[in-house]
Scaffold this active site. Structure first.
Site, PDB file in Angstrom:
ATOM      1  CB  THR A 125      -0.764  -0.381   0.956  1.00 30.13           C
ATOM      2  OG1 THR A 125      -0.214   0.090   2.418  1.00 30.13           O
ATOM      3  CG2 THR A 125      -1.591  -0.920   1.623  1.00 30.13           C
ATOM      4  N   GLY A 126       0.360   2.386  -0.902  1.00 30.36           N
ATOM      5  CA  GLY A 126       0.881   3.351  -0.545  1.00 30.36           C
ATOM      6  C   GLY A 126       2.943   3.155  -1.257  1.00 30.36           C
ATOM      7  N   GLY A 127       2.370   2.280  -2.300  1.00 25.93           N
ATOM      8  CA  GLY A 127       3.347   1.740  -3.894  1.00 25.93           C
ATOM      9  C   GLY A 127       4.374   3.314  -4.392  1.00 25.93           C
TER      10      GLY A 127
ATOM     11  N   GLY B 298       7.622   2.956  -0.381  1.00 30.39           N
ATOM     12  CA  GLY B 298       6.715   1.894  -0.624  1.00 30.39           C
ATOM     13  C   GLY B 298       6.897   1.461  -1.969  1.00 30.39           C
TER      14      GLY B 298
ATOM     15  CB  SER C 159       7.545   5.856  12.229  1.00 32.10           C
ATOM     16  OG  SER C 159       8.567   7.003  12.898  1.00 32.10           O
TER      17      SER C 159
ATOM     18  CE1 TYR D 170       3.881   9.123  11.153  1.00 30.39           C
ATOM     19  CE2 TYR D 170       5.219   9.423  12.403  1.00 30.39           C
ATOM     20  CZ  TYR D 170       5.385   9.287  11.251  1.00 30.39           C
ATOM     21  OH  TYR D 170       6.240   8.290  10.179  1.00 30.39           O
TER      22      TYR D 170
ATOM     23  N   GLY E 251       8.173   6.825  -2.632  1.00 29.76           N
ATOM     24  CA  GLY E 251       9.126   6.980  -1.038  1.00 29.76           C
ATOM     25  C   GLY E 251       9.446   5.010  -0.951  1.00 29.76           C
TER      26      GLY E 251
HETATM   27  N1  NAP Z   1      10.108   9.401   5.762  1.00 29.72           N
HETATM   28  C1  NAP Z   1      10.557   8.811   6.650  1.00 29.72           C
HETATM   29  O1  NAP Z   1      11.354   9.834   6.723  1.00 29.72           O
HETATM   30  C2  NAP Z   1       9.384   8.063   7.639  1.00 29.72           C
HETATM   31  C3  NAP Z   1      10.801   7.739   8.479  1.00 29.72           C
HETATM   32  C4  NAP Z   1       9.366   6.206   9.080  1.00 29.72           C
HETATM   33  C5  NAP Z   1       8.267   6.051   8.794  1.00 29.72           C
HETATM   34  N2  NAP Z   1       8.016   6.522   8.079  1.00 29.72           N
HETATM   35  C6  NAP Z   1       6.859   5.518   7.468  1.00 29.72           C
HETATM   36  O2  NAP Z   1       6.773   4.977   5.833  1.00 29.72           O
HETATM   37  C7  NAP Z   1       5.194   4.636   5.209  1.00 29.72           C
HETATM   38  C8  NAP Z   1       6.286   5.546   4.036  1.00 29.72           C
HETATM   39  O3  NAP Z   1       6.237   6.560   4.194  1.00 29.72           O
HETATM   40  P1  NAP Z   1       7.313   7.723   3.269  1.00 29.72           P
HETATM   41  O4  NAP Z   1       7.737   8.228   3.471  1.00 29.72           O
HETATM   42  O5  NAP Z   1       7.465   6.936   1.961  1.00 29.72           O
HETATM   43  O6  NAP Z   1       6.073   8.903   2.101  1.00 29.72           O
HETATM   44  P2  NAP Z   1       5.812   8.861   0.722  1.00 29.72           P
HETATM   45  O7  NAP Z   1       6.936   9.313   0.082  1.00 29.72           O
HETATM   46  O8  NAP Z   1       4.845  10.319   0.805  1.00 29.72           O
HETATM   47  O9  NAP Z   1       4.763   8.193  -0.198  1.00 29.72           O
HETATM   48  C9  NAP Z   1       3.230   8.108   0.315  1.00 29.72           C
HETATM   49  C10 NAP Z   1       3.207   7.231  -0.696  1.00 29.72           C
HETATM   50  O10 NAP Z   1       1.788   6.118   0.193  1.00 29.72           O
HETATM   51  C11 NAP Z   1       1.020   6.956  -0.806  1.00 29.72           C
HETATM   52  N3  NAP Z   1      -0.256   6.689   0.575  1.00 29.72           N
HETATM   53  C12 NAP Z   1      -0.721   7.731   0.826  1.00 29.72           C
HETATM   54  N4  NAP Z   1      -1.806   7.936   1.375  1.00 29.72           N
HETATM   55  C13 NAP Z   1      -2.219   6.831   1.219  1.00 29.72           C
HETATM   56  C14 NAP Z   1      -3.602   6.432   1.277  1.00 29.72           C
HETATM   57  N5  NAP Z   1      -4.541   6.560   2.161  1.00 29.72           N
HETATM   58  N6  NAP Z   1      -4.112   5.260   0.699  1.00 29.72           N
HETATM   59  C15 NAP Z   1      -3.107   4.414  -0.444  1.00 29.72           C
HETATM   60  N7  NAP Z   1      -1.662   5.090  -0.440  1.00 29.72           N
HETATM   61  C16 NAP Z   1      -1.444   6.639   0.132  1.00 29.72           C
HETATM   62  C17 NAP Z   1       1.179   8.044  -1.470  1.00 29.72           C
HETATM   63  O11 NAP Z   1       0.300   8.245  -3.276  1.00 29.72           O
HETATM   64  P3  NAP Z   1      -1.103   9.036  -2.998  1.00 29.72           P
HETATM   65  O12 NAP Z   1      -0.503  10.629  -1.861  1.00 29.72           O
HETATM   66  O13 NAP Z   1      -1.164   9.162  -4.380  1.00 29.72           O
HETATM   67  O14 NAP Z   1      -1.975   8.610  -1.959  1.00 29.72           O
HETATM   68  C18 NAP Z   1       2.995   8.226  -2.128  1.00 29.72           C
HETATM   69  O15 NAP Z   1       2.511   6.299  -3.214  1.00 29.72           O
HETATM   70  C19 NAP Z   1       4.779   5.660   6.456  1.00 29.72           C
HETATM   71  O16 NAP Z   1       3.732   4.379   6.566  1.00 29.72           O
HETATM   72  C20 NAP Z   1       5.286   6.549   6.790  1.00 29.72           C
HETATM   73  O17 NAP Z   1       4.670   6.936   8.178  1.00 29.72           O
HETATM   74  C21 NAP Z   1       8.510   7.370   6.789  1.00 29.72           C
END
Ligand code: NAP
Length: 247
Positions: A13-15, A20, A138, A151, A18
């Site tokens: 999901t969310g692939g 994903g 996280s 969060y 980032g």
């Molecule tokens: N980046 C960090 O520093 C970090 C650190 C710790 C944990 N995380 C966790 O890692 C995960 C991914 O984060 P990321 O930083 O890789 O995010 P990202 O770069 O913002 O990418 C998010 C992805 O998820 C999709 N998405 C967002 N909301 C969604 C929803 N409701 N349903 C389906 N798809 C959704 C987005 O596409 P659309 O917007 O088009 O839906 C996008 O493909 C999250 O759970 C985040 O909390 C991230």
């Protein structure tokens, strides 16, 4: 090359961006049939092209149970099984305690908590013994990072699910683990840091290894938790954070 996921069906999901997207690419290289979700069709289409290897994009919101059900209906028709679920979709919003309102609460908990529950629950009828669930947590789930208690709490819930579901699913031979990234240099975060170099310096200094993670580094940990290499790892939280949680 060792293809650990040949003919495995992997849902992320969310692939479409980032962590994903980085994970989807690695699974695809290792032979998996990859299904990614995201809300924006255009981003999803670009990601599917980037991943290649016959990856499929199914537009949908992880917080919407009907969208999640539709995703698994399509996989049921295409492959009749799911081998790996990476419940990755999550949203981040800052909201100090005195500013939290209903909208903040729902925005974060609907995706990060409710979305994770139904993403996993609705996959179960398609999952056999030997399959694996990886949840994206996280370091925030273990820290009182200021101004973002919703969060932080949502990620603590995710960590807790891995404990409970390990017990709930043990008879079925399905393992559940959490990958917990620290600050990770996704496109979004990169563009934010480019505009705030002093924030980047401070962030880097807060990490024992002196930098943020690359999405690929988190992805490699996800593949480990999803593969038979981690066959006796269950209910665990694997921090990919340059030592922040441990040191
Ligand atoms: N980046 C960090 O520093 C970090 C650190 C710790 C944990 N995380 C966790 O890692 C995960 C991914 O984060 P990321 O930083 O890789 O995010 P990202 O770069 O913002 O990418 C998010 C992805 O998820 C999709 N998405 C967002 N909301 C969604 C929803 N409701 N349903 C389906 N798809 C959704 C987005 O596409 P659309 O917007 O088009 O839906 C996008 O493909 C999250 O759970 C985040 O909390 C991230």
């Amino acid at each position: 090359m060792n293809k650990r996921f040949e003919n495995k069906v992997v849902v992320i999901t969310g692939g479409s961006d980032g962590i994903g997207l980085a994970t989807a690419k690695l699974f695809a290289i290792e032979g998996a049939h990859v299904y990614i979700t995201g809300r924006r069709q255009e981003l999803l289409d670009e990601a599917v092209k980037e991943i290649g290897h016959g990856a499929v994009g199914v537009r949908g919101d992880a917080a919407n149970a009907a969208d999640v059900a539709r995703l698994y209906e399509q996989i049921q028709q295409d492959h009749q099984k799911v081998d790996v679920v990476f419940a990755n979709a999550g949203v981040y919003e800052v909201a100090p305690l005195d500013a939290i309102d209903d909208r903040h609460f729902d925005a974060i908990f609907n995706v990060n908590v409710k979305g994770v529950v139904f993403t996993v629950q609705k996959a179960l009828p398609l999952m056999a013994a030997g399959s694996a669930v990886v949840l994206n947590g996280s370091i925030a789930g273990s820290k009182g990072l200021p101004g973002q208690s919703l969060y932080n709490a949502s990620k603590a819930a995710v960590r807790s699910f891995a404990r409970s579901w390990t017990n709930d699913l043990k008879e079925r031979g399905i393992r559940v683990n959490v990958v917990s990234p620290g600050g990770t240099e996704t496109r979004l975060i990169r563009s934010y840091l480019d505009a705030q170099p002093e924030v980047e310096k401070a962030l880097n200094q807060s990490v024992p290894l002196g930098r943020l993670a690359q999405p690929n580094e988190v992805a490699r940990a996800v593949l480990f938790l999803a593969s038979s290499e981690s066959s006796f790892v269950a209910g665990h939280e694997l921090f990919v954070d340059g030592g922040v949680a441990a040191v």
